[in-house]
Design a protein around this motif. Structure first.
Motif, PDB file in Angstrom:
ATOM      1  N   PHE A  51      43.007  42.754  37.676  1.00  8.39           N
ATOM      2  CA  PHE A  51      42.306  42.289  36.538  1.00  8.39           C
ATOM      3  C   PHE A  51      40.777  41.906  36.561  1.00  8.39           C
ATOM      4  N   ALA A  52      39.970  42.173  35.905  1.00  7.40           N
ATOM      5  CA  ALA A  52      38.724  41.940  35.862  1.00  7.40           C
ATOM      6  C   ALA A  52      38.453  40.413  35.434  1.00  7.40           C
ATOM      7  N   PHE A  53      37.349  39.634  35.497  1.00  3.51           N
ATOM      8  CA  PHE A  53      37.227  38.369  35.319  1.00  3.51           C
ATOM      9  C   PHE A  53      36.179  38.182  34.283  1.00  3.51           C
ATOM     10  N   LEU A  54      36.314  37.550  33.299  1.00  2.00           N
ATOM     11  CA  LEU A  54      35.121  37.131  32.558  1.00  2.00           C
ATOM     12  C   LEU A  54      35.335  35.785  32.352  1.00  2.00           C
ATOM     13  N   GLY A  55      34.012  35.009  32.670  1.00  2.00           N
ATOM     14  CA  GLY A  55      33.986  33.541  32.710  1.00  2.00           C
ATOM     15  C   GLY A  55      32.776  33.102  31.939  1.00  2.00           C
ATOM     16  N   GLU A  56      32.790  32.132  31.137  1.00  2.00           N
ATOM     17  CA  GLU A  56      31.959  31.582  30.028  1.00  2.00           C
ATOM     18  C   GLU A  56      30.480  31.467  30.927  1.00  2.00           C
ATOM     19  N   GLU A  57      30.479  31.107  32.363  1.00  2.00           N
ATOM     20  CA  GLU A  57      29.243  30.811  33.113  1.00  2.00           C
ATOM     21  C   GLU A  57      28.993  32.200  33.813  1.00  2.00           C
ATOM     22  N   SER A  58      29.656  33.198  33.542  1.00  2.00           N
ATOM     23  CA  SER A  58      29.052  34.459  34.043  1.00  2.00           C
ATOM     24  C   SER A  58      27.847  35.161  33.262  1.00  2.00           C
ATOM     25  N   ASP A  59      27.111  36.143  33.646  1.00  2.00           N
ATOM     26  CA  ASP A  59      26.189  36.450  33.035  1.00  2.00           C
ATOM     27  C   ASP A  59      26.636  37.682  32.084  1.00  2.00           C
ATOM     28  N   HIS A  60      25.904  37.822  31.020  1.00  2.00           N
ATOM     29  CA  HIS A  60      26.274  38.677  30.034  1.00  2.00           C
ATOM     30  C   HIS A  60      26.974  40.110  30.477  1.00  2.00           C
ATOM     31  N   THR A  61      26.024  40.805  31.648  1.00  2.34           N
ATOM     32  CA  THR A  61      26.290  41.983  32.046  1.00  2.34           C
ATOM     33  C   THR A  61      27.521  42.032  32.662  1.00  2.34           C
ATOM     34  N   SER A  62      27.923  41.381  33.278  1.00  4.13           N
ATOM     35  CA  SER A  62      29.222  41.095  34.047  1.00  4.13           C
ATOM     36  C   SER A  62      30.509  40.962  32.942  1.00  4.13           C
ATOM     37  N   GLN A  63      30.027  39.901  32.034  1.00  3.42           N
ATOM     38  CA  GLN A  63      31.107  39.705  30.900  1.00  3.42           C
ATOM     39  C   GLN A  63      31.625  40.877  30.140  1.00  3.42           C
ATOM     40  N   GLN A  64      30.399  41.717  29.730  1.00  4.78           N
ATOM     41  CA  GLN A  64      30.542  43.067  28.940  1.00  4.78           C
ATOM     42  C   GLN A  64      31.571  44.038  30.129  1.00  4.78           C
ATOM     43  N   ALA A  65      31.104  43.993  31.163  1.00  2.00           N
ATOM     44  CA  ALA A  65      31.904  44.989  32.090  1.00  2.00           C
ATOM     45  C   ALA A  65      33.383  44.695  32.094  1.00  2.00           C
ATOM     46  N   ALA A  66      33.567  43.248  32.213  1.00  3.24           N
ATOM     47  CA  ALA A  66      35.071  42.890  32.315  1.00  3.24           C
ATOM     48  C   ALA A  66      35.903  43.198  31.139  1.00  3.24           C
ATOM     49  N   LEU A  67      35.202  43.048  30.061  1.00  2.00           N
ATOM     50  CA  LEU A  67      35.858  43.226  28.701  1.00  2.00           C
ATOM     51  C   LEU A  67      35.983  44.800  28.673  1.00  2.00           C
ATOM     52  N   GLU A  68      35.401  45.494  29.452  1.00  2.99           N
ATOM     53  CA  GLU A  68      35.371  47.081  29.325  1.00  2.99           C
ATOM     54  C   GLU A  68      36.476  47.906  30.478  1.00  2.99           C
ATOM     55  N   SER A  69      36.927  46.955  31.171  1.00  2.00           N
ATOM     56  CA  SER A  69      37.764  47.098  32.432  1.00  2.00           C
ATOM     57  C   SER A  69      39.098  47.919  31.907  1.00  2.00           C
ATOM     58  N   ALA A  70      39.477  49.005  32.429  1.00  4.83           N
ATOM     59  CA  ALA A  70      40.779  49.532  31.781  1.00  4.83           C
ATOM     60  C   ALA A  70      41.829  48.937  32.097  1.00  4.83           C
ATOM     61  N   SER A  71      42.164  48.168  33.155  1.00  4.74           N
ATOM     62  CA  SER A  71      43.131  47.493  33.536  1.00  4.74           C
ATOM     63  C   SER A  71      43.518  46.018  32.868  1.00  4.74           C
ATOM     64  N   GLY A  72      42.263  45.462  32.368  1.00  4.41           N
ATOM     65  CA  GLY A  72      42.279  44.357  31.630  1.00  4.41           C
ATOM     66  C   GLY A  72      41.665  43.393  32.338  1.00  4.41           C
ATOM     67  N   CYS A  73      41.265  42.085  31.583  1.00  3.19           N
ATOM     68  CA  CYS A  73      40.593  41.065  32.099  1.00  3.19           C
ATOM     69  C   CYS A  73      41.062  39.521  31.766  1.00  3.19           C
ATOM     70  N   TRP A  74      40.729  38.922  32.665  1.00  2.00           N
ATOM     71  CA  TRP A  74      41.056  37.470  32.215  1.00  2.00           C
ATOM     72  C   TRP A  74      39.917  36.983  31.454  1.00  2.00           C
ATOM     73  N   VAL A  75      40.133  36.038  30.555  1.00  2.00           N
ATOM     74  CA  VAL A  75      38.730  35.597  29.968  1.00  2.00           C
ATOM     75  C   VAL A  75      39.016  33.744  30.099  1.00  2.00           C
ATOM     76  N   LEU A  76      37.925  33.233  30.521  1.00  2.00           N
ATOM     77  CA  LEU A  76      38.009  31.831  30.892  1.00  2.00           C
ATOM     78  C   LEU A  76      36.659  30.983  30.433  1.00  2.00           C
ATOM     79  N   ASP A  77      37.269  29.697  29.978  1.00  2.00           N
ATOM     80  CA  ASP A  77      36.179  28.816  29.859  1.00  2.00           C
ATOM     81  C   ASP A  77      36.618  27.593  30.381  1.00  2.00           C
TER      82      ASP A  77
END
Length: 272
Positions: A67-93
């Protein structure tokens, strides 16, 4: 329903245990011991935010690297890439309610969700100050620690007897003014942690909820927890709150479908 590792109870319980440990270690042990800086958007950032995100990300990558990883403190580009991951992603605050945390107010939480194929399949919100872990898996109900959460336990069915959890700051000014001067509910609170707002509504610590603008990592886990507890939610425009997008969303919610209908009717009457 998308397949995911947490249909297995042991895997789920292991994740809950680890998040509780990390919340105590990385957040609670730093409470009232760290200073804050300001991010570009003016919000606060503490050592607890960055340390918690790093620790949780490392743990998740070790155990569920698919699973990809999307964290609040990540940069916008990596957040968007994580959301678009085909396998799914974690979303963390890592610390939702950083302003409270930095000011010595013990209302803050770690929020984590797993999104696969555009669905929230698992969500948890950990309140380290109270050692309360709210959690839910899609179709399997919602819990606070081991206690099931259900709207059937809340006897409030009339809007004028409800407690409203209302964030006035981000509402349209006419709506905020109308609610402040002629409140339709019995009493009003604002706690400063979106993730806990959702969970506390799910637990019946308030009956109706309103917020004008929430980020994905703020609401996603709590949104699932409220849904699984039998509550209802929508945006101010009547759309589903959750969308696999970085676009901020408004939120209207209530502990039950009947109370939600009354709440939406009132808000629509002052939003014309």
């Amino acid at each position: 329903m998308p397949t995911h590792p947490f249909t297995d109870n042991q895997a789920w319980l292991g994740l809950l245990k680890q998040i509780r440990q990390l919340g105590q270690q990385e957040i609670q042990q730093r409470f009232q011991q760290v200073s804050a800086t300001h991010k570009q958007d003016g919000s606060l950032l503490t050592e607890a935010d960055t340390a918690t995100q790093a620790a949780v990300k490392t743990y998740l990558a070790k155990h569920w690297p698919q699973f990809a990883f999307l964290g609040e403190e990540s940069d916008h580009t990596s957040q968007q890439a994580a959301l678009e991951s085909a396998s799914g992603c974690w979303v963390l605050d890592p610390v939702d309610g950083t302003t409270n945390f930095a000011h010595g107010i013990d209302v803050y939480a770690l929020s984590l969700a797993l999104v696969i194929e555009g669905q929230v399949v698992a969500g948890l919100v950990y309140d380290p100050a109270r050692d309360e872990l709210f959690h839910a898996r899609l179709g399997l109900g919602a819990f606070c620690n081991e206690r099931p959460l259900t709207s059937e336990t809340n006897s409030i069915t009339q809007l004028n007897r409800a407690v409203g959890v209302i964030d006035f700051k981000r509402l349209p000014k006419p709506m905020a003014s109308a609610l402040a001067t002629e409140p339709p509910y019995a009493s009003q609170r604002s706690f400063g942690s979106v993730a806990l707002d959702w969970c506390w509504i799910a637990a019946g610590r308030g009956e109706v909820y309103l917020h004008g603008s929430q980020s994905l990592w703020d609401y996603v886990a709590g949104w699932l927890i409220l849904n699984e507890a039998g509550g209802r939610s929508a945006t101010l425009n009547g759309e589903t709150v959750f969308t696999p997008s970085l676009i901020k969303r408004s939120a209207v919610a209530a502990t039950s479908p009947s109370l939600m209908a009354l709440w939406q009717t009132h808000l629509n009457s002052i939003n014309q």
